[in-house]
Design an enzyme around this catalytic site. Structure first.
Site: not given
Ligand code: BEZ
Length: 240
Positions: A56, A139
């Site tokens: 994110c 997402r």
């Molecule tokens: C992230 O790094 O944004 C992320 C990765 C896996 C699950 C949720 C968030």
């Protein structure tokens, strides 16, 4: 145990062609009334799983870096996650102060980030997909046009960072479709040939296969393209 009503709320999935569900939300840029506050503009409403997570973070740096480019195409960005306002503020401050990604640093996120602890907006937009996570939004990317109609939707799983070049390409392609009444072929970019809508009658099919077809080129009666100048596209869809 979830009630049937709760299950239905979680599985509400707006579709292409629907009016974007309205909402009022607290954001890092004050209260947003959607869609009234964005009348006449394209909006990309996108969700991410959580603040202070690496994928994110890379996405927010990239999107913030590209924000001006989207704004020039009459498009505003709005983010959302199932986090509170103070978490959002702390995360965005940390991004600006400490995080560097692909040479981008000191990046200020100026577009609104919705706090949605209650999941009320996320549920309206089908951003909670329980098979992936019951507590974090996937997402999602909603492209909403100036009339408040959902024009395209892309969903990615939690672990997959988005391709922002594709998001920009899709926006410009839809604006081009609207402005020039054409369709865009695979991997289209401004300057590439565009597609004419399929012949709707035998007469038009015959015409399309005729010799004197102006700037239209047909491989067959149903597969016709024409040139569309890159500058004409860009001067139409980009604000001066
Ligand atoms: C992230 O790094 O944004 C992320 C990765 C896996 C699950 C949720 C968030």
């Amino acid at each position: 145990m979830e009630t049937i009503l709760e299950q239905e709320q979680v599985s509400a999935m707006p579709r292409i062609g629907d009016s974007a569900p309205p909402f009022e939300a607290v954001t890092t840029q004050g209260t947003v009334n959607f869609p009234e506050d964005y009348s006449g503009k394209w909006v990309i409403l996108f969700s991410h799983p959580a603040d202070f997570t690496p994928v994110c973070t890379s996405e927010f740096i990239t999107f913030a870096h590209l924000e001006e480019k989207f704004n020039k195409a009459n498009c505003e960005l709005i983010g959302l996650s199932i986090d509170g306002l103070y978490s959002h503020i702390a995360w965005l401050r940390t991004i600006k102060e400490k995080i560097k990604f692909k040479g981008m640093e000191n990046v200020e996120v100026k577009f609104p980030l919705i706090e949605d602890i209650s999941m009320s907006v996320a549920k309206k937009y089908g951003m909670i997909q329980p098979g992936e996570s019951k507590t974090q939004a996937v997402r999602a990317v909603f492209f909403i046009d100036p009339k408040g109609i959902i024009r395209a939707i892309i969903y990615y799983p939690l672990s997959l960072g988005r391709n922002f070049k594709e998001i920009y390409r899709a926006l410009i392609a839809m604006q081009t479709t609207d402005a020039f009444n054409v369709a865009t072929p695979a991997d289209w970019h401004p300057g590439d040939d565009v597609i004419l809508s399929p012949a709707g009658s035998c007469g038009v099919a015959e015409e399309r296969m005729g010799k004197d077809n102006g700037d239209i080129e047909c491989e067959d009666w149903f597969f016709c393209t024409k040139k569309l100048d890159k500058d004409e596209v860009l001067s139409t869809v980009l604000k001066k």
